[in-house]
Design an enzyme around this catalytic site. Structure first.
Site, PDB file in Angstrom:
ATOM      1  N   ASP A  25       0.829  -1.201   0.000  1.00 21.95           N
ATOM      2  CA  ASP A  25       0.000   0.000   0.000  1.00 21.95           C
ATOM      3  C   ASP A  25       0.865   1.253   0.000  1.00 21.95           C
ATOM      4  OD1 ASP A  25      -2.002  -1.751   0.197  1.00 21.95           O
ATOM      5  OD2 ASP A  25      -2.853  -0.946   2.057  1.00 21.95           O
ATOM      6  N   TYR A  28       2.142   1.932  -3.365  1.00 23.08           N
ATOM      7  CA  TYR A  28       1.043   2.412  -4.201  1.00 23.08           C
ATOM      8  C   TYR A  28       0.748   3.879  -3.888  1.00 23.08           C
ATOM      9  CZ  TYR A  28      -3.673   2.833  -6.133  1.00 23.08           C
ATOM     10  OH  TYR A  28      -4.766   3.245  -6.844  1.00 23.08           O
ATOM     11  N   ASP A  29       0.686   4.181  -2.594  1.00 22.18           N
ATOM     12  CA  ASP A  29       0.399   5.558  -2.189  1.00 22.18           C
ATOM     13  C   ASP A  29       1.486   6.521  -2.661  1.00 22.18           C
ATOM     14  OD1 ASP A  29      -1.960   4.777  -1.087  1.00 22.18           O
ATOM     15  OD2 ASP A  29      -1.214   4.672   0.965  1.00 22.18           O
ATOM     16  N   SER A  74     -15.485   6.686  -1.677  1.00 24.87           N
ATOM     17  CA  SER A  74     -14.258   6.289  -0.991  1.00 24.87           C
ATOM     18  C   SER A  74     -13.819   7.453  -0.096  1.00 24.87           C
ATOM     19  CB  SER A  74     -13.214   5.951  -2.049  1.00 24.87           C
ATOM     20  OG  SER A  74     -12.036   5.524  -1.429  1.00 24.87           O
ATOM     21  N   LEU A  75     -12.586   7.480   0.287  1.00 21.82           N
ATOM     22  CA  LEU A  75     -12.116   8.546   1.172  1.00 21.82           C
ATOM     23  C   LEU A  75     -10.918   9.256   0.554  1.00 21.82           C
ATOM     24  CD1 LEU A  75     -12.121   6.725   4.626  1.00 21.82           C
ATOM     25  CD2 LEU A  75     -13.568   8.662   3.985  1.00 21.82           C
ATOM     26  N   GLU A 105     -12.103   7.593  13.858  1.00 23.25           N
ATOM     27  CA  GLU A 105     -12.348   6.143  13.887  1.00 23.25           C
ATOM     28  C   GLU A 105     -11.128   5.410  13.338  1.00 23.25           C
ATOM     29  OE1 GLU A 105     -15.686   5.634  11.297  1.00 23.25           O
ATOM     30  OE2 GLU A 105     -16.991   6.919  12.501  1.00 23.25           O
ATOM     31  N   LYS A 107      -9.334   3.072  10.700  1.00 22.69           N
ATOM     32  CA  LYS A 107      -9.590   2.750   9.303  1.00 22.69           C
ATOM     33  C   LYS A 107      -9.415   1.241   9.170  1.00 22.69           C
ATOM     34  CE  LYS A 107      -8.199   4.194   4.647  1.00 22.69           C
ATOM     35  NZ  LYS A 107      -8.308   2.861   4.117  1.00 22.69           N
ATOM     36  N   ASP A 109      -9.160  -2.375   7.680  1.00 24.96           N
ATOM     37  CA  ASP A 109      -8.514  -2.780   6.445  1.00 24.96           C
ATOM     38  C   ASP A 109      -9.154  -4.070   5.930  1.00 24.96           C
ATOM     39  OD1 ASP A 109      -6.827  -2.589   4.373  1.00 24.96           O
ATOM     40  OD2 ASP A 109      -5.003  -3.111   5.477  1.00 24.96           O
ATOM     41  N   ARG A 128     -18.519  -2.394  -3.286  1.00 20.55           N
ATOM     42  CA  ARG A 128     -18.570  -1.025  -3.778  1.00 20.55           C
ATOM     43  C   ARG A 128     -18.625  -0.977  -5.300  1.00 20.55           C
ATOM     44  NH1 ARG A 128     -14.560   2.428  -1.140  1.00 20.55           N
ATOM     45  NH2 ARG A 128     -13.055   1.366  -2.436  1.00 20.55           N
ATOM     46  N   GLU A 172     -17.370  -2.449   6.458  1.00 16.35           N
ATOM     47  CA  GLU A 172     -16.206  -3.183   5.988  1.00 16.35           C
ATOM     48  C   GLU A 172     -16.320  -4.627   6.449  1.00 16.35           C
ATOM     49  OE1 GLU A 172     -14.264  -0.857   4.515  1.00 16.35           O
ATOM     50  OE2 GLU A 172     -12.307  -1.801   4.232  1.00 16.35           O
ATOM     51  N   TYR A 224     -19.776   1.628   9.577  1.00 17.62           N
ATOM     52  CA  TYR A 224     -19.304   2.973   9.942  1.00 17.62           C
ATOM     53  C   TYR A 224     -20.020   4.081   9.187  1.00 17.62           C
ATOM     54  CZ  TYR A 224     -16.376   1.492   5.991  1.00 17.62           C
ATOM     55  OH  TYR A 224     -15.931   0.989   4.807  1.00 17.62           O
ATOM     56  N   LYS A 290     -13.913  12.317  10.710  1.00 14.29           N
ATOM     57  CA  LYS A 290     -15.180  12.709  10.079  1.00 14.29           C
ATOM     58  C   LYS A 290     -15.804  13.870  10.839  1.00 14.29           C
ATOM     59  CE  LYS A 290     -16.151   7.959   8.773  1.00 14.29           C
ATOM     60  NZ  LYS A 290     -16.943   6.746   9.024  1.00 14.29           N
ATOM     61  N   LYS A 314      -3.255   7.491   6.602  1.00 10.32           N
ATOM     62  CA  LYS A 314      -2.654   6.150   6.609  1.00 10.32           C
ATOM     63  C   LYS A 314      -1.457   6.129   7.541  1.00 10.32           C
ATOM     64  CE  LYS A 314      -3.439   3.552   2.731  1.00 10.32           C
ATOM     65  NZ  LYS A 314      -3.501   2.120   2.578  1.00 10.32           N
ATOM     66  N   CYS A 408      16.049 -28.911  -9.725  1.00 12.59           N
ATOM     67  CA  CYS A 408      15.498 -28.968  -8.371  1.00 12.59           C
ATOM     68  C   CYS A 408      16.621 -29.220  -7.363  1.00 12.59           C
ATOM     69  CB  CYS A 408      14.467 -30.086  -8.292  1.00 12.59           C
ATOM     70  SG  CYS A 408      13.878 -30.361  -6.607  1.00 12.59           S
ATOM     71  N   CYS A 411      16.117 -32.922  -5.917  1.00 14.01           N
ATOM     72  CA  CYS A 411      16.195 -34.172  -6.694  1.00 14.01           C
ATOM     73  C   CYS A 411      16.871 -34.000  -8.047  1.00 14.01           C
ATOM     74  CB  CYS A 411      14.801 -34.761  -6.878  1.00 14.01           C
ATOM     75  SG  CYS A 411      13.765 -33.785  -7.987  1.00 14.01           S
ATOM     76  N   CYS A 426       8.949 -28.283  -9.620  1.00 15.26           N
ATOM     77  CA  CYS A 426       9.680 -29.520  -9.859  1.00 15.26           C
ATOM     78  C   CYS A 426       8.646 -30.560 -10.294  1.00 15.26           C
ATOM     79  CB  CYS A 426      10.386 -29.968  -8.579  1.00 15.26           C
ATOM     80  SG  CYS A 426      10.974 -31.669  -8.692  1.00 15.26           S
ATOM     81  N   CYS A 431      10.011 -36.544  -6.045  1.00 21.83           N
ATOM     82  CA  CYS A 431      11.011 -35.641  -5.448  1.00 21.83           C
ATOM     83  C   CYS A 431      10.921 -35.755  -3.925  1.00 21.83           C
ATOM     84  CB  CYS A 431      10.742 -34.202  -5.895  1.00 21.83           C
ATOM     85  SG  CYS A 431      11.665 -32.970  -4.979  1.00 21.83           S
TER      86      CYS A 431
HETATM   87  S1  IVH Z   1     -16.175   6.135   5.738  1.00 21.98           S
HETATM   88  C1  IVH Z   1     -18.353   8.350   2.599  1.00 21.98           C
HETATM   89  N1  IVH Z   1     -14.961   5.002   7.783  1.00 21.98           N
HETATM   90  O1  IVH Z   1     -11.500   2.876   3.657  1.00 21.98           O
HETATM   91  C2  IVH Z   1     -17.290   7.818   3.462  1.00 21.98           C
HETATM   92  N2  IVH Z   1     -14.409   4.254   5.601  1.00 21.98           N
HETATM   93  O2  IVH Z   1      -9.620   3.962   1.732  1.00 21.98           O
HETATM   94  C3  IVH Z   1     -17.094   6.391   3.222  1.00 21.98           C
HETATM   95  N3  IVH Z   1     -12.797   2.396   5.578  1.00 21.98           N
HETATM   96  O3  IVH Z   1     -13.780   3.269   1.039  1.00 21.98           O
HETATM   97  C4  IVH Z   1     -16.107   5.732   4.023  1.00 21.98           C
HETATM   98  N4  IVH Z   1     -12.575   2.218   7.754  1.00 21.98           N
HETATM   99  O4  IVH Z   1     -13.867   1.094   2.519  1.00 21.98           O
HETATM  100  C5  IVH Z   1     -15.086   5.046   6.448  1.00 21.98           C
HETATM  101  N5  IVH Z   1     -14.009   4.056   9.700  1.00 21.98           N
HETATM  102  C6  IVH Z   1     -14.133   4.093   8.364  1.00 21.98           C
HETATM  103  C7  IVH Z   1     -13.431   3.226   7.517  1.00 21.98           C
HETATM  104  C8  IVH Z   1     -13.582   3.343   6.134  1.00 21.98           C
HETATM  105  C9  IVH Z   1     -12.212   1.734   6.580  1.00 21.98           C
HETATM  106  C10 IVH Z   1     -12.559   2.083   4.159  1.00 21.98           C
HETATM  107  C11 IVH Z   1     -13.705   2.301   3.229  1.00 21.98           C
HETATM  108  C12 IVH Z   1     -13.225   3.370   2.292  1.00 21.98           C
HETATM  109  C13 IVH Z   1     -11.759   3.126   2.307  1.00 21.98           C
HETATM  110  C14 IVH Z   1     -10.966   4.290   1.779  1.00 21.98           C
END
Ligand code: IVH
Length: 591
Positions: A25, A28-29, A74-75, A105, A107, A109, A128, A172, A224, A290, A314, A408, A411, A426, A431
């Site tokens: 991740d 990727y980020d 998503s977020l 909250e 997050k 996974d 989703r 989730e 959530y 939030k 993250k 191998c 063997c 193999c 073997c």
């Molecule tokens: S709120 C409109 N709360 O993280 C807001 N998402 O990387 C929608 N996720 O798409 C999401 N924990 O699948 C929310 N406490 C949490 C979360 C959460 C994990 C996931 C969720 C979101 C993704 C974004």
């Protein structure tokens, strides 16, 4: 920007659709951030309709798709304290006063899910997807035993709970860490490579076509948020009120959220989650902040992929640098070679680690990992150590690229697996390394449970006794054990008695013990329900158009083709007839 976009979309495909990412991740980020910085610096060059602003698409084409009533967003992610504080400052600016309450909250996974309850009853669960429509995985969600089918209609004191006509609950599905560890322990006991990440396992599981496979893995859920909520008058006015509703309805909710009334409090709460992370029972990869007030949320609105009133942060994985001492090759019971890195032991996330799977030869090439290198080790998903890179500055001058063997190591048979393929195998079913693994699995407590047949004994049977497969166990006599220096007295008798006893193990344990690819304990039980014995199973495991397949109807097609391929091998058919000839008589048992 184009290169980064292409790369990101490749990784999105692996992550969302195949649930098998090949980079962390964090990596990727980093790509994402690099693209975002370029877009910011060169807005004129960044074309409209950027894919980097879209929601990854997890639709697989295997399930009916279902349209969400409200888009599933998503977020937005932030990567630093500064970013997060800037987000809070925006909330304050928008509110027009300092007095802004946030909820912080964990997050979770796992895999995002939208579950619809109509008049209190679960009617549908959808992934989703692309945000507008997702895969309908209701049958799989219902296979999660603990998943509430009904909203609780009354509180413990007897007062009635308001039940909406319809609510789309957003949450989730995840794999609790203890469950992830259990599954991996079982896999390793069977000589299979452990799963790398609880999220990928949860995502892969929820997209299985066979709900029984889902039932065998202890998935959990947490809610959530929400999409549609009818009638509107019943909707929560704050995120905290929503959490209270979830609890009253008897649903799994966010138990340990924190609240914050200033940027400092918010940052303290985020760090507290990071600090508590090792104590949590579920996989967490960050925190989510939030705005508490739903009226405030409505005013802030959303982009097409994320609300403006929430922000994810993250956590960065802990990373250590250590010297790579060796790359060894483990041979599994199907003959696949898995390279494993052995490095100088280091402390990481509370445990001492000295080994990490390198998965396949491509991974070694991708990292250009060489023995003697100083490598960076992280814990993927906080659990499994993984090598994520090499410190080029510390590479010894005389280092050489790792050369994957072509024969191998156990063997000396020529390995198969073309340059384009990641897995190298193999092909020699005799073997000794494979035979050892197969015997270990067969004799394990989960299979026919031959007590006293541990790794050292198996090693002796294979190297000194020349045993080439499972039937060899049933041909063993007292004098063979003596000749292999495995004892003459009581211990030899005990082992022979345990082997004899195993002839009447339950049928499903035999089926599981044969080591047929894709046949785990759940599938083995299903097969044992359908077939009276090993002969019947062997006889029915024939190609699709054959008339001779009673009992195969309704089985997962992947499972059927695996059975067919397994029993198409003459040596596997011989194995079954030899077992029967030596008096193996499995019992049906309780199923
Ligand atoms: S709120 C409109 N709360 O993280 C807001 N998402 O990387 C929608 N996720 O798409 C999401 N924990 O699948 C929310 N406490 C949490 C979360 C959460 C994990 C996931 C969720 C979101 C993704 C974004």
């Amino acid at each position: 920007m184009e290169v980064l976009r292409a790369e990101l979309s490749h990784h999105d495909e692996l992550y969302y659709r195949k649930a098998a990412p090949e980079i962390t991740d964090a990596a990727y980020d980093r790509l994402k951030r690099e693209l975002a910085e370029l877009v910011r610096a060169y807005p004129a060059l960044a074309k409209a309709a950027l894919p980097d602003d879209a929601v990854g698409d997890d639709r697989t084409g295997k399930f009916p798709v279902y349209r969400h009533r409200e888009r599933m967003l998503s977020l937005e992610k932030s990567y630093s304290e500064t970013d997060l504080r800037a987000f809070y400052a925006r909330l304050v600016r928008q509110a027009g006063h300092e007095d802004v309450t946030c909820v912080v909250e964990p997050k979770f996974d796992g895999v995002a899910i939208s579950v619809t309850y109509e008049k209190g009853a679960l009617i549908r669960a959808v992934t989703r997807g692309n945000g507008s429509e997702g895969d309908d995985v209701t049958a799989n969600v219902l296979a999660i035993r603990s998943f509430p089918r009904e909203l609780r209609r009354a509180a413990s004191d007897g007062s009635p709970n308001p039940i909406p006509d319809l609510i789309e609950l957003r949450g989730e599905i995840y794999l609790p860490l203890a469950e992830f560890a259990r599954i991996n322990r079982e896999r390793e006991a069977e000589g299979e490579a452990p799963y790398a990440h609880p999220r990928n396992l949860a995502a892969g599981t929820i997209k299985q076509l066979d709900p029984q496979e889902v039932a065998g893995r202890g998935l959990s859920a947490v809610f959530y948020g929400w999409g549609a909520w009818e009638p509107a008058a019943m909707r929560a006015e704050s995120q905290q009120e929503f959490h209270r509703c979830v609890r009253r309805w008897g649903l799994p909710g966010v138990e340990k959220y924190r609240t914050a009334q200033s940027a400092d409090e918010m940052w303290t709460a985020v760090q507290a989650f990071d600090r508590d992370r090792p104590k949590l029972a579920f996989p967490v990869d960050g925190a989510v902040v939030k705005l508490d007030s739903v009226a405030g949320q409505r005013e802030l609105g959303a982009s097409d992929h994320a609300p403006h009133w929430a922000m994810a942060y993250k956590f960065s994985p802990e990373r250590v640098e250590t010297r790579l001492q060796a790359i060894i090759l483990q041979i599994g019971r199907t003959g696949v070679l898995t390279p494993v890195a052995e490095f100088a032991p280091v402390q990481l996330g509370g445990t001492n680690v000295s080994r990490a799977s390198l998965h396949n030869r491509e991974e070694i090439a991708r990292l250009d990992l060489r023995v003697g290198d100083y490598a960076y080790v992280e814990k993927a998903g906080e659990i499994i150590p993984a090598i994520v890179g090499v410190n080029a500055a510390r590479r010894p001058a005389d280092s050489r690229p790792f050369v994957f063997p072509t024969i191998c190591p156990a063997c000396q048979t020529a390995l198969i697996g073309d340059a384009g393929e990641a897995a190298v195998r193999c092909p020699n079913e005799e073997c000794p390394a494979q035979v050892r693994r197969r015997l270990q699995h067969f004799a394990s407590a989960a299979c026919v449970n031959i007590t006293g047949l541990g790794p050292a004994t198996i090693d002796a049977l294979v190297t000194r006794g020349g045993i080439k497969g499972i039937p060899g166990l049933y041909r063993l006599r007292r004098e063979d054990l003596a000749a292999m220096r495995l004892g003459t007295g009581k211990s030899a008798d005990r082992l022979l008695a345990a082997i004899e006893r195993s002839k009447q193990a339950e049928l499903w344990r035999f089926i599981y013990g044969l080591g047929i690819p894709r046949v785990g304990a759940v599938a083995a039980k299903d097969l044992a329900r359908r077939f009276d014995g090993l002969e019947a199973l062997t006889a029915a495991s024939v190609p699709r158009d054959s008339p001779n397949r009673p009992g195969m109807d309704g089985l997962n097609p992947g499972l059927v083709s695996s059975l067919t391929a397994f029993f198409a091998e003459p040596h596997n058919r011989t194995m079954v007839s030899e077992l029967i000839a030596s008096g193996v008589r499995p019992i049906k048992g309780k199923l």
